[in-house]
Design an enzyme around this catalytic site. Structure first.
Site, PDB file in Angstrom:
ATOM      1  N   ASN A  10       0.910  -1.737  -0.165  1.00 51.35           N
ATOM      2  CA  ASN A  10      -0.047  -0.084  -0.118  1.00 51.35           C
ATOM      3  C   ASN A  10       1.084   1.535   0.094  1.00 51.35           C
ATOM      4  OD1 ASN A  10      -2.378   1.733   0.394  1.00 51.35           O
ATOM      5  ND2 ASN A  10      -2.479   1.532   2.377  1.00 51.35           N
ATOM      6  N   ARG A  55      14.749   6.799   0.644  1.00 51.96           N
ATOM      7  CA  ARG A  55      14.753   6.084  -1.393  1.00 51.96           C
ATOM      8  C   ARG A  55      14.494   4.947  -1.028  1.00 51.96           C
ATOM      9  NH1 ARG A  55      16.688   8.925  -5.245  1.00 51.96           N
ATOM     10  NH2 ARG A  55      17.517  11.060  -3.477  1.00 51.96           N
ATOM     11  N   ASP A  96      18.726   2.529  -7.699  1.00 47.86           N
ATOM     12  CA  ASP A  96      19.497   4.038  -6.183  1.00 47.86           C
ATOM     13  C   ASP A  96      20.063   3.216  -4.921  1.00 47.86           C
ATOM     14  OD1 ASP A  96      18.150   6.287  -7.406  1.00 47.86           O
ATOM     15  OD2 ASP A  96      17.048   6.704  -5.989  1.00 47.86           O
ATOM     16  N   HIS A 121      26.447   7.713  -8.075  1.00 46.22           N
ATOM     17  CA  HIS A 121      25.634   6.693  -7.654  1.00 46.22           C
ATOM     18  C   HIS A 121      25.258   5.358  -8.299  1.00 46.22           C
ATOM     19  CE1 HIS A 121      22.671   8.880  -8.373  1.00 46.22           C
ATOM     20  NE2 HIS A 121      21.652   8.158  -8.401  1.00 46.22           N
ATOM     21  N   ARG A 233      -1.299   9.156 -17.544  1.00 44.30           N
ATOM     22  CA  ARG A 233      -1.605   9.315 -19.108  1.00 44.30           C
ATOM     23  C   ARG A 233      -0.125   9.360 -19.710  1.00 44.30           C
ATOM     24  NH1 ARG A 233      -6.178  12.552 -20.274  1.00 44.30           N
ATOM     25  NH2 ARG A 233      -5.579  13.064 -21.873  1.00 44.30           N
ATOM     26  N   ARG A 253       1.476  11.286 -27.076  1.00 42.87           N
ATOM     27  CA  ARG A 253       0.244  11.811 -28.378  1.00 42.87           C
ATOM     28  C   ARG A 253       0.748  12.655 -28.372  1.00 42.87           C
ATOM     29  NH1 ARG A 253      -4.725  10.664 -29.135  1.00 42.87           N
ATOM     30  NH2 ARG A 253      -5.466  12.009 -31.255  1.00 42.87           N
ATOM     31  N   ARG A 267       9.425  19.997 -12.491  1.00 48.73           N
ATOM     32  CA  ARG A 267      10.814  19.953 -11.962  1.00 48.73           C
ATOM     33  C   ARG A 267      11.650  20.822 -11.512  1.00 48.73           C
ATOM     34  NH1 ARG A 267      16.573  19.937 -13.701  1.00 48.73           N
ATOM     35  NH2 ARG A 267      17.876  17.913 -13.728  1.00 48.73           N
ATOM     36  N   HIS A 277      16.227  25.872  -1.596  1.00 47.27           N
ATOM     37  CA  HIS A 277      15.510  26.490  -0.642  1.00 47.27           C
ATOM     38  C   HIS A 277      17.192  26.618   0.030  1.00 47.27           C
ATOM     39  CE1 HIS A 277      13.711  27.477   2.852  1.00 47.27           C
ATOM     40  NE2 HIS A 277      12.532  27.913   2.464  1.00 47.27           N
ATOM     41  N   LYS A 418      -3.268  10.308 -33.930  1.00 48.43           N
ATOM     42  CA  LYS A 418      -4.302   9.533 -34.134  1.00 48.43           C
ATOM     43  C   LYS A 418      -4.159   8.648 -35.153  1.00 48.43           C
ATOM     44  CE  LYS A 418      -9.097   9.233 -32.820  1.00 48.43           C
ATOM     45  NZ  LYS A 418     -10.167   9.217 -32.750  1.00 48.43           N
TER      46      LYS A 418
END
Length: 487
Positions: A10, A55, A96, A121, A233, A253, A267, A277, A418
């Site tokens: 979950n 991670r 990772d 990494h 999508r 598409r 991003r 920040h 299409k």
């Protein structure tokens, strides 16, 4: 394989996801469980209380999205085998494994203390993956590698394929053809026949991959930010088409073009509002300084921190817990860590955003740090502050772009229509929008003082610092030409 052997997780981002039993056995190893103790956002957790994700859950999310995408492509009739699908999922799960303490922050530390290693990494992830499959015993008293071979029919070249998906540099280390079986030679044609499989976990062509899609969604969730990009999508509309060069690539598409721009806009916002920040940057600089001080007299199993990257067995012990471990190792390291815990952080002085051509210190990228040091020294002489020295300041240069430096990543993406699903084309502006970015990279420069209070700097003094950093003879960029369709 019976479905009752699969496991359901979950997840906070993707909801209930089903994991292949081989993936579950990989998860239940010390190499993978180590990721529980490595924060996704490094020092960001010291600023954003909700950014406590690691991670560990990100890697599971990438494996899930990789599986969804490859299954969607396979359902379209592409020549993708069950082994291909499993290999891509394993690569997503293990991509990772090589991250060090505080994620990307450890790469900054390694660049500072061992620049000659050019440590990455991704390359470390391959080493950790090799240890994971060879050193861990799974069911029936077999190693994970033996289980991969016996129970899932994964051969030597399949494991090599997984490594290539994790780190592209592995593609240069192919075995000699004379030592390969005919089956291995045939399956090695994946790279030629199905190059699009290399665009799922880590896409070097466009930068559009499920790794970004998971961490953008996950980071936004835990930071309390909104993401308008829909990875659902993307999976729904992704299709393998042939571009003008005759190569197969994952195409989108045409009507989804703006959704793809939104991916890179998310991003950009994450970098500006969270990753870079000013308090996050201050904390991360202090963590790097603490690790550098500890490098002088702190050891993990008899080795320096930077030496642990040479051996997967010792690297396994490097997690975010290292700050507490080194707290008593040296007075300097202890002092810096105490300052972080007491919120006595490096003081933010000022920041500016530049075009890359505007910065003198970028004229010779190989000497970047030395150039920065010289500019700070020159600035202090100019403002005549005898109570201040170069060591009192930290300068952070942050490259912020859409993933391909000055290029528009959408230029590398191809779209299908299409009525022409097998043909991938570049879209003209009038097919997308005229209201979209024209510039795709910038440099954010941040100036900090290691003292708690910035001593006696006027605005005029700070302006002189920016004068030292900036080129005075840069030429204005010419207007970028409009996109053209492939010939």
């Amino acid at each position: 394989m019976a479905t009752d052997k699969y496991k359901i997780f979950n997840d906070s981002v993707h909801g209930h996801i089903t994991m292949h039993p081989l993936l579950v056995q990989i998860i239940d190893t010390p190499e993978f469980q180590r990721l529980r103790n490595i924060k996704q956002l490094g020092g960001g957790y010291f600023v954003f209380p909700g950014a406590s994700h690691n991670r560990f859950e990100h890697s599971i999310g990438v494996a899930h999205l990789a599986g969804k995408l490859v299954q969607s492509l396979r359902a379209q009739g592409n020549d993708i085998t069950e082994k291909d699908e499993l290999c891509v999922q394993i690569a997503g799960l293990c991509h990772d494994l090589g991250h060090g303490p505080f994620s990307h922050l450890f790469e900054v530390f390694m660049k500072k203390v061992k620049p000659e290693l050019k440590w990455k990494h991704e390359k470390e992830s391959v080493k950790m993956f090799e240890q994971l499959i060879t050193k861990n015993i799974g069911k029936n008293n077999k190693t994970i590698k033996k289980i991969m071979e016996d129970d899932h029919n994964l051969e030597k070249h399949d494991i090599k394929f997984i490594k290539e998906l994790i780190y592209s540099g592995e593609r240069l280390n192919s075995a000699e053809d004379t030592k390969e079986t005919e089956t291995e030679k045939r399956d090695k044609q994946r790279r030629k026949d199905n190059p699009y499989l290399y665009e799922i976990v880590a896409n070097e062509r466009t930068g559009i991959d499920v790794d970004k899609m998971d961490y953008f969604s996950r980071d936004c969730l835990h930071l309390g930010m909104k993401s308008n990009f829909s990875h659902e999508r993307y999976v729904m509309f992704a299709r393998v088409s042939t571009n003008a060069e005759g190569e197969k690539q994952i195409c989108m598409r045409d009507k989804e073009a703006l959704n793809m721009y939104e991916l890179f806009h998310v991003r950009y916002l994450l970098h500006h509002n969270a990753y870079q920040h000013r308090v996050t940057v201050a904390v991360e600089m202090m963590i790097v300084d603490a690790l550098a001080e500890a490098e002088k007299d702190f050891e993990v199993v008899g080795r320096k921190i930077s030496d642990d990257v040479n051996t997967p067995e010792t690297y396994l012990k490097l997690t975010d817990n290292i700050l507490q471990e080194i707290k008593g190792s040296s007075e300097n390291a202890k002092e810096i860590i105490n300052r972080i815990e007491k919120r006595d952080l490096y003081s933010f002085v000022d920041s500016r955003i530049f075009k890359p051509k505007e910065l003198k210190v970028l004229n010779d990228p190989k000497q970047q740090m030395e150039n920065v040091k010289e500019k700070v020294e020159s600035w202090l002489k100019c403002i005549q502050k005898p109570n201040l020295s170069e060591t009192d300041f930290r300068v952070r240069l942050i490259k912020i772009d859409y993933g391909k430096e000055g290029e528009n990543p959408i230029d590398s993406l191809r779209f299908y229509r299409k009525d022409e699903k097998d043909k991938g084309v570049k879209l003209l502006d009038y097919m997308v929008s005229y209201i979209k970015p024209e510039v795709f990279h910038e440099i954010k420069v941040m100036l900090f003082c290691t003292k708690k209070l910035v001593p006696g700097l006027s605005m005029d003094d700070i302006e002189k610092f920016w004068g030292e950093m900036k080129n005075t003879n840069e030429q204005p960029d010419s207007k970028k030409p409009k996109l053209q369709e492939d010939n």
